[in-house]
Every structure is written in C-alpha cells, then in structure tokens.
Design a protein around this motif. Structure first.
Motif, PDB file in Angstrom:
ATOM      1  N   ILE A  13       0.847  -1.203   0.000  1.00 27.82           N
ATOM      2  CA  ILE A  13       0.000   0.000   0.000  1.00 27.82           C
ATOM      3  C   ILE A  13       0.882   1.252   0.000  1.00 27.82           C
ATOM      4  N   ILE A  14       1.970   1.218   0.793  1.00 30.57           N
ATOM      5  CA  ILE A  14       2.913   2.348   0.811  1.00 30.57           C
ATOM      6  C   ILE A  14       3.529   2.545  -0.578  1.00 30.57           C
ATOM      7  N   MET A  15       3.887   1.435  -1.249  1.00 28.38           N
ATOM      8  CA  MET A  15       4.481   1.505  -2.601  1.00 28.38           C
ATOM      9  C   MET A  15       3.522   2.158  -3.602  1.00 28.38           C
ATOM     10  N   ILE A  16       2.245   1.828  -3.512  1.00 24.13           N
ATOM     11  CA  ILE A  16       1.252   2.422  -4.429  1.00 24.13           C
ATOM     12  C   ILE A  16       1.177   3.931  -4.192  1.00 24.13           C
ATOM     13  N   LEU A  17       1.192   4.339  -2.923  1.00 22.45           N
ATOM     14  CA  LEU A  17       1.196   5.770  -2.595  1.00 22.45           C
ATOM     15  C   LEU A  17       2.471   6.445  -3.110  1.00 22.45           C
ATOM     16  N   ILE A  18       3.594   5.712  -3.054  1.00 24.74           N
ATOM     17  CA  ILE A  18       4.870   6.248  -3.547  1.00 24.74           C
ATOM     18  C   ILE A  18       4.793   6.580  -5.032  1.00 24.74           C
ATOM     19  N   VAL A  19       4.138   5.707  -5.812  1.00 23.44           N
ATOM     20  CA  VAL A  19       3.985   5.947  -7.255  1.00 23.44           C
ATOM     21  C   VAL A  19       3.259   7.271  -7.490  1.00 23.44           C
ATOM     22  N   PHE A  20       2.147   7.491  -6.781  1.00 25.40           N
ATOM     23  CA  PHE A  20       1.373   8.733  -6.950  1.00 25.40           C
ATOM     24  C   PHE A  20       2.174   9.948  -6.476  1.00 25.40           C
ATOM     25  N   SER A  21       2.935   9.778  -5.388  1.00 23.83           N
ATOM     26  CA  SER A  21       3.748  10.873  -4.869  1.00 23.83           C
ATOM     27  C   SER A  21       4.838  11.259  -5.867  1.00 23.83           C
ATOM     28  N   MET A  22       5.460  10.243  -6.479  1.00 25.55           N
ATOM     29  CA  MET A  22       6.500  10.492  -7.477  1.00 25.55           C
ATOM     30  C   MET A  22       5.946  11.222  -8.690  1.00 25.55           C
ATOM     31  N   LEU A  23       4.789  10.752  -9.184  1.00 22.30           N
ATOM     32  CA  LEU A  23       4.178  11.382 -10.354  1.00 22.30           C
ATOM     33  C   LEU A  23       3.833  12.848 -10.057  1.00 22.30           C
ATOM     34  N   LYS A  24       3.352  13.103  -8.843  1.00 24.69           N
ATOM     35  CA  LYS A  24       3.031  14.482  -8.466  1.00 24.69           C
ATOM     36  C   LYS A  24       4.295  15.343  -8.468  1.00 24.69           C
ATOM     37  N   ALA A  25       5.397  14.802  -7.924  1.00 29.85           N
ATOM     38  CA  ALA A  25       6.665  15.543  -7.881  1.00 29.85           C
ATOM     39  C   ALA A  25       7.207  15.774  -9.295  1.00 29.85           C
ATOM     40  N   PHE A  26       7.095  14.761 -10.170  1.00 37.26           N
ATOM     41  CA  PHE A  26       7.549  14.913 -11.562  1.00 37.26           C
ATOM     42  C   PHE A  26       6.762  16.016 -12.278  1.00 37.26           C
ATOM     43  N   ARG A  27       5.442  16.011 -12.064  1.00 34.32           N
ATOM     44  CA  ARG A  27       4.597  17.016 -12.720  1.00 34.32           C
ATOM     45  C   ARG A  27       4.967  18.429 -12.255  1.00 34.32           C
ATOM     46  N   GLU A  28       5.218  18.563 -10.936  1.00 27.65           N
ATOM     47  CA  GLU A  28       5.617  19.869 -10.392  1.00 27.65           C
ATOM     48  C   GLU A  28       6.935  20.329 -11.010  1.00 27.65           C
ATOM     49  N   GLU A  29       7.873  19.388 -11.123  1.00 27.72           N
ATOM     50  CA  GLU A  29       9.166  19.731 -11.729  1.00 27.72           C
ATOM     51  C   GLU A  29       8.996  20.132 -13.188  1.00 27.72           C
ATOM     52  N   GLY A  30       8.112  19.410 -13.892  1.00 29.07           N
ATOM     53  CA  GLY A  30       7.840  19.730 -15.300  1.00 29.07           C
ATOM     54  C   GLY A  30       7.254  21.124 -15.459  1.00 29.07           C
ATOM     55  N   LYS A  31       6.334  21.489 -14.543  1.00 24.43           N
ATOM     56  CA  LYS A  31       5.722  22.830 -14.597  1.00 24.43           C
ATOM     57  C   LYS A  31       6.771  23.919 -14.363  1.00 24.43           C
ATOM     58  N   GLN A  32       7.649  23.689 -13.394  1.00 28.08           N
ATOM     59  CA  GLN A  32       8.702  24.667 -13.088  1.00 28.08           C
ATOM     60  C   GLN A  32       9.661  24.838 -14.260  1.00 28.08           C
ATOM     61  N   ALA A  33       9.980  23.701 -14.929  1.00 26.43           N
ATOM     62  CA  ALA A  33      10.862  23.753 -16.108  1.00 26.43           C
ATOM     63  C   ALA A  33      10.195  24.551 -17.236  1.00 26.43           C
ATOM     64  N   ASP A  34       8.893  24.357 -17.426  1.00 30.20           N
ATOM     65  CA  ASP A  34       8.151  25.100 -18.461  1.00 30.20           C
ATOM     66  C   ASP A  34       8.152  26.593 -18.164  1.00 30.20           C
ATOM     67  N   LEU A  35       7.962  26.970 -16.891  1.00 35.05           N
ATOM     68  CA  LEU A  35       7.976  28.371 -16.501  1.00 35.05           C
ATOM     69  C   LEU A  35       9.330  29.022 -16.768  1.00 35.05           C
ATOM     70  N   ARG A  36      10.414  28.274 -16.449  1.00 38.50           N
ATOM     71  CA  ARG A  36      11.755  28.799 -16.692  1.00 38.50           C
ATOM     72  C   ARG A  36      12.014  29.029 -18.173  1.00 38.50           C
ATOM     73  N   ARG A  37      11.517  28.100 -19.015  1.00 35.06           N
ATOM     74  CA  ARG A  37      11.704  28.224 -20.458  1.00 35.06           C
ATOM     75  C   ARG A  37      10.943  29.450 -21.008  1.00 35.06           C
ATOM     76  N   LYS A  38       9.754  29.699 -20.455  1.00 33.28           N
ATOM     77  CA  LYS A  38       8.935  30.840 -20.922  1.00 33.28           C
ATOM     78  C   LYS A  38       9.578  32.184 -20.563  1.00 33.28           C
ATOM     79  N   LYS A  39      10.290  32.195 -19.431  1.00 37.72           N
ATOM     80  CA  LYS A  39      10.978  33.420 -19.022  1.00 37.72           C
ATOM     81  C   LYS A  39      12.152  33.716 -19.954  1.00 37.72           C
TER      82      LYS A  39
END
Length: 506
Positions: free
Chosen positions: A480-506
C-alpha cells in the motif's frame, strides 16, 4: 545527520521481542507460538489478498515501462551536472548482489526442477513441461521483481539526490501528505521498512547457513549439524561486519565485483561443460515464450480450481517476498545510483539482471532437466533426501571437476551472503539515523549483531520459517505504501515539469 532516531529504538525493541517470542517452546504457548500465529496470518493474507499482490506487482512493471518512454526519462537523479558515482560494471554488480544473487544460486537448479516435477499446469516430466518450468522461473525472477525494486529505488534516489530530502521512505510521501510524514505516521512507515529488512535478511542468513553446510556435507561428507551452522553464521557475521565497517567504496564494492566474477565463471563452466547446444536452444526458446506469455502469466489465477495451491505457493509467495525485500534492496540501489537519468536507471535495473537471471536459470535449470530427461539421472531424489540446497551440488557432481566447482559454489554463496548482509546493515543504519549516507559504525554493528542473533537463535529453535513468514506479512502494508509512492513520485515529476516550463517561458 548521524543522529539515531526513535525508529532505531522502536525497531530494535520489537526485533528483540520477536526473537524472544520465537524461542518460547510450543508447550509453553500452545496456541500463541510465533510459528502458528504468523503462519495463520500469512495464510489468511494469501487466500484473501493474492489478487492484490498480483495486480500490484504488474502495476509496478507497467509504471516502470511508462517511465522509460515518458518525458520524465531525462530527469537526472541528482543535480543537473552530477555524474554517476560508479562504473556500469560496479553498479550492476552491487545492485545484483544486493538484489537476489544468493537466491539465484540457491534456486538456479532447484526451482526449474521442482516445476518440471510439479508443474503449474499440464503433465509432469514432459518436454512441454520442461519449457513451462523454465518459463515460470524466468517469470518469478525477471521483470516483475526488478520493477518492484526499481520503483522504490527510483523514488528514494530522486528525492534524496535531486530534492535533498532525508532519504527515508516516509520522506517520499511528503508531496502527498506534507508534514504529517514528520510525525507518528512517518515513524510507522519507517518502522515497517526496518521490520521487513531485519527479518528478511535474518531469514536469508539462516537459510544461507543451511545451504553452505549442505554444500560442505555434500562435497566432504561432513554431518549437517546445528553446531556447524552456528559456526558458519559466526564466521559470516565477522566477515560482513568487517566489510560493512569499511564502507561502500571498499568492502561492498570489491566483494560485489568478486561475486559477479565468480558467478560468471561458474555459469560459463557449466554452460560449456554441460549440454551447451541444448542450454542455448532452451534459453532462446523459453525467453521468447516468457516475453510472449508475460501478460497472461502476470494476471493468472485459478478461481475455479480451489484445490490448486501452485500459484499461492510460488507466484504470490514470490511477489510478497520481493515486496518485503523492496525497502532494503531499493534503499541500497538508490544509494549507488546517483547521477544516472531516470531512463538509464530503469532500463539498467530492469533489463540487465532479468537477462542475466534468465541465462542463469537456463544453464543450471537446463542442465538439471537435461540430466533427468535425457540421461535418466534422478537429481530430484537428492532434493527429496537432502533438501533443496542439495540441487546445485547434485548437478555439478555430474560434470568434470564437479568437486572443484562445488567448492567455488560454496565460496560464491558465502560472498553473496556477506554482500547481502553488509548491504542490509548499511540500509538499516541509514533508515534509523534520519537517512544518513554514512551511518555510524556503532549503529551498523548493532543491526549486524541483531540480524545474526535472530538467524542463529531461530535456526537453533527451528523457527526460521516463522521469521520468513513475519517478514512477508510486512509486505502487505508496504505494498500500500508503494502504491502511494507511485502517486507521490508522479506528483513531484509534474511539479518539476511545470517549473521547467515556466523557466523556459521566461
């Protein structure tokens, strides 16, 4: 960050209490001894939640494949300029030695032979069953377990080296649960990790002592006594504690490289001394069948045959066992993977050990089946008479230099055990000192002695099976912890992707 945390004290106390429970005689606790209680819980879990293990393991494999082809594959496990700390050879050697090296030696001949005589379906002892036997051995030791390891290891490496988090499993879940992971819930998660690791490795130490003593008995004719097994545990403990005290870059690295060299030497010897053409034909044919039938095997249950326990006894047991080992192996793989990209990491962790493991089973299992199918040798009789640990030595005895190769095999088993155990002391030290990459030797010493003490006491009392079952029970909450880890990782990846997009737009 070498401060000993409360997880250390809680885990150490629980470990000692479990060992005391395990040595209480059955007549003192007729209905509450460790063996009966853990067996009852494990039986309930497998009967009711076997499907959950099956779906979860396959889900982690699909997640790993997704990461290979996703836009997140280029993310580096570390700062943008970080380079890998270890060469490919050392990296593969260390993750493989920690992951399942010893298990391959133990089961390399025994598992295909067992499936050949007691197949998941079909008639025992036929050519078709021989292919099925090897196919399921590939399945149990192939992509699924390494996907489980890759998932937890990737999460730990990403958050530790890229996000500078503590390196604890609880810290991975902070994107989902925030500061709650710094309180009792985080302590509970880290305790489950330590619990599964301590008892999983202690069990393996005990079974390792049994296999080494079995090899010495087979080769030299010595009696398999409990005294011999205790001496083996004592020697292995001293050696792995010395290795653990020297750190990752000396003891564990050199021993892991030596392991791989010995394993390849043993495998190549049997490949060319044995029925080479048969082995390679069988490997090629079976690897194709494994890939072709992977979806069907991944979801196979027997809902209409309630008497058939094969899947419970083998596949579901294995998935639970790999999940129980995931915190330990995952933490260690994460520690040695800094600087690699996600795509490089997942491809390396999934493919190299899977292909090597398949070739190993083809060589040792194929040789055992060839001896029985074409030469009327009854290798299975040795297993029935002397135990599973005798299968490897019974096969080697049928070929030239059999005694020499058996001695090399005993040496290989010993070095694999030393690397598994000293890797575990490092991981336990890290998980109980707030994620320190360099846990103090005093903490590693405590965990090393506790693991060996558990193995020795329960081997003496005949309670190793209970310890193994206890470790596997921990796999259910950890899944159950591992399944939560997958969702936590995906959330962190998405946040990093958004930040990278913002930096590129600047």
């Amino acid at each position: 960050m070498n401060k000993v945390t409360r997880v250390f004290y809680i885990s150490a106390v629980v470990a000692v209490l479990f060992i005391i429970w395990g040595i209480i005689p059955k007549d003192v606790l007729p209905n509450g001894n460790l063996n009966d209680v853990t067996a009852g819980i494990q039986s309930f879990i497998v009967d009711r939640f076997g499907w959950f293990y099956l779906l979860s393991a396959t889900g982690f494999l699909l997640f790993a494949f997704y990461l290979i082809f996703s836009k997140y594959g280029n993310i580096r496990l570390g700062k943008p300029g970080d380079k890998p700390e270890y060469s490919y050879i050392s990296w593969f050697a260390m993750l493989f030695s920690a992951g399942m090296g010893i298990g391959l030696v133990f089961w390399g001949a025994a598992e295909p032979l067992s499936h050949f005589h007691t197949p998941p379906f079909g008639e025992a002892g036929t050519a078709e069953t021989a292919k099925t036997a090897l196919q399921y051995s590939f399945f149990h030791w192939g992509l699924h377990p390494w996907a489980i390891y890759a998932t937890i290891a990737l999460a730990l490496a990403y958050f530790k080296f890229r996000k500078q988090s503590s390196g604890l499993v609880s810290a991975i879940l902070e994107p989902l649960f925030g500061n709650k992971m710094k309180g009792p819930w985080g302590t509970l998660i880290d305790f489950i990790v330590v619990f599964a690791t301590v008892f999983g490795v202690a069990t393996s130490l005990g079974f390792g002592a049994i296999q080494i003593s079995g090899g010495l008995s087979f080769v030299f004719g010595w009696d398999q006594t409990i005294t011999m097994q205790m001496i083996i545990i004592l020697i292995v403990t001293v050696l792995y504690l010395i290795s653990a005290m020297t750190g990752l870059n000396k003891g564990i690295k050199y021993l892991s490289n030596a392991n791989i060299a010995l394993a390849i030497l043993l495998m190549l010897f049997l490949l060319f001394a044995g029925p080479t053409n048969f082995i390679m034909n069988l490997f090629t044919n079976t690897f194709g069948s494994y890939i072709q039938n992977l979806p069907g095997m991944s979801f196979r249950m027997t809902p209409f045959d309630t008497e058939d326990t094969w899947i419970k006894d083998w596949t579901i047991f294995y998935w639970a066992w790999w999940l129980a080992w995931a915190p330990f192996v995952g933490t260690f793989i994460a520690r040695v993977s800094r600087g690699r990209t996600i795509r490089e990491f997942v491809l390396g962790v999934l493919l190299v050990p899977t292909i090597f493991g398949a070739l190993w089973f083809a060589v040792f299992g194929g040789s055992a089946i060839h001896l029985e199918f074409f030469q009327d040798k009854n290798i299975m009789q040795y297993v029935n008479d002397l135990g599973t640990e005798a299968a490897l030595f019974a096969v080697l005895a049928e070929f030239p230099f059999g005694t020499t190769m058996s001695i090399i095999a005993i040496l290989l088993i010993s070095t694999f055990f030393i690397t598994s155990a000293d890797s575990a002391t490092f991981v336990l030290g890290m998980q109980t000192t707030g994620g320190s990459l360099y846990p103090p030797n005093s903490v590693k010493l405590v965990w090393g002695l506790l693991q060996s003490g558990a193995a020795a006491v329960l081997l003496w009392q005949g309670g190793l099976q209970a310890l193994q079952t206890a470790s596997i029970i921990a796999a259910l909450p950890f899944t159950i912890i591992m399944i939560l880890i997958v969702f936590s990782m995906l959330k962190a990846f998405r946040e990093e992707g958004k930040q990278a997009d913002l930096r590129r737009k600047k």
